[in-house]
Design a protein around this motif. Sequence first.
Motif, PDB file in Angstrom:
ATOM      1  N   VAL A   1       0.826  -1.201   0.000  1.00 57.68           N
ATOM      2  CA  VAL A   1       0.000   0.000   0.000  1.00 57.68           C
ATOM      3  C   VAL A   1       0.865   1.258   0.000  1.00 57.68           C
ATOM      4  O   VAL A   1       0.596   2.196  -0.748  1.00 57.68           O
TER       5      VAL A   1
ATOM      6  N   TYR B   1       3.323   5.211  -2.979  1.00 54.65           N
ATOM      7  CA  TYR B   1       1.992   4.686  -2.689  1.00 54.65           C
ATOM      8  C   TYR B   1       1.458   3.884  -3.865  1.00 54.65           C
ATOM      9  O   TYR B   1       1.761   4.165  -5.021  1.00 54.65           O
TER      10      TYR B   1
ATOM     11  N   SER C   1      -4.111   2.812  -5.829  1.00 54.16           N
ATOM     12  CA  SER C   1      -5.429   2.651  -5.218  1.00 54.16           C
ATOM     13  C   SER C   1      -5.613   3.499  -3.960  1.00 54.16           C
ATOM     14  O   SER C   1      -6.756   3.735  -3.536  1.00 54.16           O
ATOM     15  N   VAL C   2      -4.527   3.963  -3.357  1.00 54.08           N
ATOM     16  CA  VAL C   2      -4.641   4.730  -2.118  1.00 54.08           C
ATOM     17  C   VAL C   2      -4.032   6.123  -2.235  1.00 54.08           C
ATOM     18  O   VAL C   2      -4.127   6.918  -1.289  1.00 54.08           O
TER      19      VAL C   2
ATOM     20  N   ARG D   1      -5.222   9.481  -0.566  1.00 53.59           N
ATOM     21  CA  ARG D   1      -6.088   9.173   0.580  1.00 53.59           C
ATOM     22  C   ARG D   1      -5.297   8.679   1.788  1.00 53.59           C
ATOM     23  O   ARG D   1      -5.705   8.918   2.928  1.00 53.59           O
ATOM     24  N   PHE D   2      -4.197   8.001   1.550  1.00 53.85           N
ATOM     25  CA  PHE D   2      -3.387   7.450   2.631  1.00 53.85           C
ATOM     26  C   PHE D   2      -2.061   8.214   2.705  1.00 53.85           C
ATOM     27  O   PHE D   2      -1.519   8.641   1.689  1.00 53.85           O
TER      28      PHE D   2
ATOM     29  N   MET E   1      -5.160   6.894   7.155  1.00 58.48           N
ATOM     30  CA  MET E   1      -6.070   6.515   6.088  1.00 58.48           C
ATOM     31  C   MET E   1      -7.312   7.399   6.156  1.00 58.48           C
ATOM     32  O   MET E   1      -7.962   7.462   7.207  1.00 58.48           O
TER      33      MET E   1
ATOM     34  N   LEU F   1     -12.008   6.537   3.501  1.00 64.61           N
ATOM     35  CA  LEU F   1     -11.970   5.079   3.384  1.00 64.61           C
ATOM     36  C   LEU F   1     -13.151   4.547   2.591  1.00 64.61           C
ATOM     37  O   LEU F   1     -14.262   5.095   2.638  1.00 64.61           O
TER      38      LEU F   1
ATOM     39  N   ASP G   1     -11.227  -0.955   0.881  1.00 61.75           N
ATOM     40  CA  ASP G   1     -10.035  -0.866   1.715  1.00 61.75           C
ATOM     41  C   ASP G   1     -10.053  -1.905   2.836  1.00 61.75           C
ATOM     42  O   ASP G   1      -9.068  -2.046   3.569  1.00 61.75           O
TER      43      ASP G   1
ATOM     44  N   TYR H   1      -4.173  -5.346   7.593  1.00 64.76           N
ATOM     45  CA  TYR H   1      -3.046  -4.476   7.264  1.00 64.76           C
ATOM     46  C   TYR H   1      -1.823  -4.914   8.076  1.00 64.76           C
ATOM     47  O   TYR H   1      -1.915  -5.126   9.292  1.00 64.76           O
TER      48      TYR H   1
END
Length: 120
Positions: free
Chosen positions: A48, A60, A63-64, A67-68, A83, A86, A90, A94
């Motif tokens: 991730v 990153y 997909s994230v 956002r992350f 995060m 969400l 997701d 983790y």
Amino acid sequence: QVQLVESGGGPVQAGGSLRLSCAVSGRTFSAYAMGWFRQAPGKERELVARISGSGYTTSYADSVKGRFTISRENAKNTVYLQMSSLKPEDTAVYYCAASQSFSSNMYNYWGQGTQVTVSS
């Protein structure tokens, strides 16, 4: 021996936020690049986000991205994954992991994982 312990997972509604933490004990924390992975049921494990030992370099998964946010506090031997926004997709276990090189795909040490469940 390097030991990693994740925390901060749990249930959250879509659009919400969570911050995962990974406490690392053992050898010099700043010598390791750190990564956050996730694995959903029936899916392959996915990298991730990762961060260099100094914290200056990050990357990153698409997909994230946006956002992350991965960060680390070397004085506290801890790496974080903030995060936000969400989504149900997701949802996964983790894991944090340590590598001897930011550019390496080999992660030598792993935590036990923390479950994140995002409901719609």
